[in-house]
Design an enzyme around this catalytic site. Sequence first.
Site: not given
Ligand code: COA
Length: 320
Positions: A277, A247, A111
């Site tokens: 993204n 980004h 990215c």
């Molecule tokens: N829909 C519903 N539930 C989902 C889900 C979805 N699409 N994806 C994950 N979950 C669930 C998980 O399984 C978890 O459930 P659990 O508590 O029963 O285990 C719960 O939601 C929370 O997951 P978590 O990973 O703690 O959520 P979060 O608040 O950290 O959000 C992201 C997850 C991925 C949105 C966040 O971490 C993020 O945006 N990170 C950066 C990623 C990024 O930008 N990557 C590219 C970089 S270039």
Amino acid sequence: MTGKIIGTGSYLPDRIVTNDELAGMMETSDEWIRSRTGIAERRIALDEGTTGMAVKAARRALESAGVEAEELDLILLATSTQDHLFPSGACEVQATLGAVNAAAYDISAACTGFIFGLASAQAFIRSGMYRTALIIGVDCLSKIMDWSDRGTCVLFGDGAGAAVVRAEDRGMIHAVMGSDGTKGPVLSCVARSEGNAFNGRTPELGYTQMDGQAVFKFAVKKVPECIHQLLDESSVDIDDIDYFVLHQANQRINESIAKRLKQPLEKVPMNIERYGNTSAATIPILLDELNRDGKFQPGDKIVLAGFGAGLTWGAALLEW
Ligand code: COA
């Protein structure tokens, strides 16, 4: 001499995939995706590949710059999803455009790739080696997603953005880049497993794997740090910046960056709601939209900043 952006272009596939459509395919919801990421929908390429999207964005950038393909000395294409391992996507774009005088190669910085491309073009222009460069950020992440992994696939989309950079007296002020390869496993995708005729294993393509929370923490700390480094090294006050073109990975990440920089959200435009993204393409797509909307005035100071797999990060300071 410095590299000035004299034209921008972008391209997004027509097919819109909404959060509700994803909710029909997997256990997720519009509410979950919107509240965690700010994304409402994304574009998915159906009958076109990475190079096809790159060419469309590149043509628009050349047209907006008033530059002919033959004038290009350099084509840098940043992507993680090239159509072929070789030839490079940059060479394929060169062939289609007829940019017969350009050296062309791909940049692999996920990215952050567009920023790395811009900084690399800048170094060539400053050295006097080249005058006119085309930098493309393009990704077709839909082809490296595990569409049953709701934790990653809902975040990404396909698209391309491009900029033409030319040697001028004013333009880019400074750029910084950084990498930390020890954090590679946090966000990765195996290109091809190690199967061959002798070990009896069949080569398989891999899919994107991500520790979302680790990426989130890294981004909200590293991006402000690298913007401060950029501005300190340029002796420019942060309050003199007109726009931060960041980004587009997660709306909450960008809100947190704005807060840490003590900058109002009006200076941090976002389009993640519509496209998700698009990896290397987010920054040039947003730059193109703002440019075409007439948001930039001559002399405006603009910071571009990104982060991604590698892990990598980078920022550039432009005078429009
Ligand atoms: N829909 C519903 N539930 C989902 C889900 C979805 N699409 N994806 C994950 N979950 C669930 C998980 O399984 C978890 O459930 P659990 O508590 O029963 O285990 C719960 O939601 C929370 O997951 P978590 O990973 O703690 O959520 P979060 O608040 O950290 O959000 C992201 C997850 C991925 C949105 C966040 O971490 C993020 O945006 N990170 C950066 C990623 C990024 O930008 N990557 C590219 C970089 S270039």
